[in-house]
Design a protein around this motif. Sequence first.
Motif, PDB file in Angstrom:
ATOM      1  N   ALA A  33       0.835  -1.204   0.000  1.00 46.27           N
ATOM      2  CA  ALA A  33       0.000   0.000   0.000  1.00 46.27           C
ATOM      3  C   ALA A  33       0.870   1.255   0.000  1.00 46.27           C
ATOM      4  N   PRO A  34       0.531   2.231  -0.842  1.00 52.15           N
ATOM      5  CA  PRO A  34       1.257   3.506  -0.794  1.00 52.15           C
ATOM      6  C   PRO A  34       1.160   4.115   0.608  1.00 52.15           C
ATOM      7  N   ARG A  35       2.192   4.812   1.034  1.00 51.79           N
ATOM      8  CA  ARG A  35       2.279   5.343   2.401  1.00 51.79           C
ATOM      9  C   ARG A  35       1.062   6.210   2.759  1.00 51.79           C
ATOM     10  N   GLU A  36       0.561   6.948   1.758  1.00 49.55           N
ATOM     11  CA  GLU A  36      -0.537   7.887   2.028  1.00 49.55           C
ATOM     12  C   GLU A  36      -1.811   7.174   2.510  1.00 49.55           C
ATOM     13  N   ILE A  37      -1.971   5.914   2.131  1.00 52.23           N
ATOM     14  CA  ILE A  37      -3.212   5.230   2.531  1.00 52.23           C
ATOM     15  C   ILE A  37      -2.948   4.137   3.575  1.00 52.23           C
ATOM     16  N   ALA A  38      -1.722   4.089   4.059  1.00 57.94           N
ATOM     17  CA  ALA A  38      -1.392   3.082   5.081  1.00 57.94           C
ATOM     18  C   ALA A  38      -0.614   3.755   6.207  1.00 57.94           C
ATOM     19  N   PRO A  39      -1.293   4.640   6.948  1.00 55.12           N
ATOM     20  CA  PRO A  39      -0.566   5.383   7.977  1.00 55.12           C
ATOM     21  C   PRO A  39      -0.024   4.502   9.095  1.00 55.12           C
ATOM     22  N   GLU A  40      -0.577   3.301   9.248  1.00 57.71           N
ATOM     23  CA  GLU A  40      -0.101   2.406  10.309  1.00 57.71           C
ATOM     24  C   GLU A  40       1.191   1.693   9.903  1.00 57.71           C
ATOM     25  N   GLY A  41       1.632   1.900   8.661  1.00 58.62           N
ATOM     26  CA  GLY A  41       2.898   1.330   8.191  1.00 58.62           C
ATOM     27  C   GLY A  41       2.731  -0.096   7.716  1.00 58.62           C
ATOM     28  N   CYS A  42       3.425  -0.431   6.638  1.00 56.45           N
ATOM     29  CA  CYS A  42       3.445  -1.800   6.103  1.00 56.45           C
ATOM     30  C   CYS A  42       2.052  -2.417   5.985  1.00 56.45           C
ATOM     31  N   ALA A  43       1.386  -2.118   4.912  1.00 55.08           N
ATOM     32  CA  ALA A  43       0.090  -2.743   4.647  1.00 55.08           C
ATOM     33  C   ALA A  43       0.054  -3.128   3.163  1.00 55.08           C
ATOM     34  N   TYR A  44      -0.982  -3.813   2.799  1.00 53.25           N
ATOM     35  CA  TYR A  44      -1.142  -4.227   1.404  1.00 53.25           C
ATOM     36  C   TYR A  44      -2.441  -3.648   0.863  1.00 53.25           C
TER      37      TYR A  44
ATOM     38  N   ARG B 216       5.512 -15.907  19.894  1.00 49.00           N
ATOM     39  CA  ARG B 216       6.659 -15.101  19.442  1.00 49.00           C
ATOM     40  C   ARG B 216       6.171 -13.692  19.157  1.00 49.00           C
ATOM     41  N   PHE B 217       7.001 -12.741  19.465  1.00 49.47           N
ATOM     42  CA  PHE B 217       6.672 -11.338  19.210  1.00 49.47           C
ATOM     43  C   PHE B 217       7.717 -10.770  18.266  1.00 49.47           C
ATOM     44  N   GLY B 218       7.281  -9.885  17.388  1.00 55.34           N
ATOM     45  CA  GLY B 218       8.255  -9.294  16.480  1.00 55.34           C
ATOM     46  C   GLY B 218       7.627  -8.832  15.182  1.00 55.34           C
ATOM     47  N   GLY B 219       8.461  -8.709  14.173  1.00 51.47           N
ATOM     48  CA  GLY B 219       8.012  -8.173  12.894  1.00 51.47           C
ATOM     49  C   GLY B 219       7.148  -9.156  12.127  1.00 51.47           C
ATOM     50  N   THR B 220       6.126  -8.594  11.486  1.00 49.95           N
ATOM     51  CA  THR B 220       5.233  -9.437  10.679  1.00 49.95           C
ATOM     52  C   THR B 220       5.096  -8.902   9.254  1.00 49.95           C
ATOM     53  N   GLY B 221       5.726  -7.744   9.003  1.00 44.15           N
ATOM     54  CA  GLY B 221       5.547  -7.126   7.692  1.00 44.15           C
ATOM     55  C   GLY B 221       4.196  -6.456   7.560  1.00 44.15           C
ATOM     56  N   SER B 222       3.523  -6.216   8.692  1.00 45.20           N
ATOM     57  CA  SER B 222       2.211  -5.565   8.648  1.00 45.20           C
ATOM     58  C   SER B 222       2.050  -4.647   9.862  1.00 45.20           C
ATOM     59  N   SER B 223       1.280  -3.583   9.684  1.00 45.23           N
ATOM     60  CA  SER B 223       0.973  -2.624  10.769  1.00 45.23           C
ATOM     61  C   SER B 223       2.199  -2.306  11.629  1.00 45.23           C
ATOM     62  N   SER B 224       3.286  -1.955  10.990  1.00 43.31           N
ATOM     63  CA  SER B 224       4.572  -1.879  11.692  1.00 43.31           C
ATOM     64  C   SER B 224       4.653  -0.796  12.772  1.00 43.31           C
ATOM     65  N   ASP B 226       2.379  -0.063  14.906  1.00 42.84           N
ATOM     66  CA  ASP B 226       1.687  -0.549  16.096  1.00 42.84           C
ATOM     67  C   ASP B 226       2.626  -1.470  16.882  1.00 42.84           C
ATOM     68  N   GLN B 227       2.821  -1.174  18.150  1.00 41.17           N
ATOM     69  CA  GLN B 227       3.760  -1.964  18.948  1.00 41.17           C
ATOM     70  C   GLN B 227       3.106  -3.189  19.599  1.00 41.17           C
ATOM     71  N   GLN B 228       1.828  -3.393  19.355  1.00 47.36           N
ATOM     72  CA  GLN B 228       1.185  -4.646  19.770  1.00 47.36           C
ATOM     73  C   GLN B 228       1.205  -5.612  18.584  1.00 47.36           C
ATOM     74  N   MET B 229       1.210  -6.888  18.889  1.00 41.93           N
ATOM     75  CA  MET B 229       1.121  -7.864  17.794  1.00 41.93           C
ATOM     76  C   MET B 229      -0.235  -7.705  17.102  1.00 41.93           C
TER      77      MET B 229
END
Lengths: 84, 367
Positions: A33-44, B216-224, B226-229
């Motif tokens: 997802a482009p950064r502008e639409i994924a403010p929570e970071g790392c999304a698809y 396990r806690f750590g990176g998932t490549g999603s919602s980075s 957010d510090q909760q899993m």
Amino acid sequence: MYDFYITLRSVTMGQKGRDALNRAGLSCRLLRAPREIAPEGCAYALSLRRRDGDRARTILDQSGVRAAGCFLRRQDGSYVRLEP
Amino acid sequence: MIYLDNAATSLRKPPQVYGAVQEALARCANPGRGGHAAAARAEETVYRTRSLAADYFGLEPEQVCFTANATEGLNIALGSLVRPGDRVVLSGLEHNAVTRTLIGLGAELFPVSAPIFDKEKWAEAFAEALKPGTAACVCLHASNVFGAVLPVERIGEICAERMIPFVVDASQSAGLLPVLPKQWRAAYTAMPGHKGLLGPQGTGLLLCLDQPLPLRFGGTGSSSLDQQMPQDLPDRLEAGTLNVPGISGLGASLRWLRQQDGTSMLRKERKLLETAVRRLRSMGVRIWDGPNQIGVLSFRLPKLDVETAAALYAKAGVALRAGLHCAPFAHRTAGTLPEGTLRMSLSVLTEQKEIEGFLTATKGLLK
């Protein structure tokens, strides 16, 4: 033009959503997802044609794919969030 | 080598598995960590296996979580359900993957006992033990020591009626018997990828109908940020880099399994087991057999302790296992402590000639 974006919280949901849309005959792309639409970071996001947007949302809903958000990309490259 | 230690791990795999592992090693990067082609390939590899497993077990892809083995899956499942002092009902055949985990969690264990191969009696014993206030019920689908199949569907029904979360250890049955978490109403079903599913070691699956706590806690490549899993499965359980080569191999073995006729595989394994049972019995070997048994057979040779016997088998080119098989509860239930048993265990790829070779070696050891 693929200017309709549906964001998802995980790549698995993105893949499941893509397969559901493809099965229904809708063409889409799965991308980070482009950064502008994924403010929570790392999304698809699934990007697709604007005209397919409503149908895609229904299909995703029926397939158990929860969208994080829906967006339209304007011609100037900015995004506008759509109401659910 | 005659390999009859498939309850520990399957050694022979469908040929496609080797290629799939190699392909992923050479071409897959980290799934969910980049937009480039090698990361996308890894994502697709992982998702293909996840979808195949979901289809195989009648679930949605996100309900299939990758683990390193069944033990990790059981740790997640039990860690999600059990708190110190909780009452947990389990079969008296459970593996240390269950019992050590429960003891580590501070649970109060209530092992249930019944004649090993009597499904009815097992169901009755569970019905008796599953009292209100039980935090969880754990039961294996098939014993890794005796091959006995337990009535998990019936136990699941009882648990559902009494609102007790049910955990199934399908380590010995997955790939051979139908594994049906929805039908069993199992909150969690854990299994390795490297036994009956014929995938590589270092792979396992946890099938989740409930919302687990991460181990396990750590990176998932999603919602980075957010510090909760993440709340969503499978990311909630899959922190860190996945075993993509292993998962790729598991995908190849699942594809192979789907092409086989399950009934024929089971019939073939049953026939090989019956041959072994009949001939061992005629040689005066002590065996533990019964109805509802998969291709796992415990036995003892007269006048030879099990460790010495296993060493002699190995010398004769036969690989099997001796001792407690990491399941002291099972031996307590069967009365086979402290020595344990010799165990031969089959896979769907075991051949008749291997059974003949094993029986010839046994005859030699008895001379």
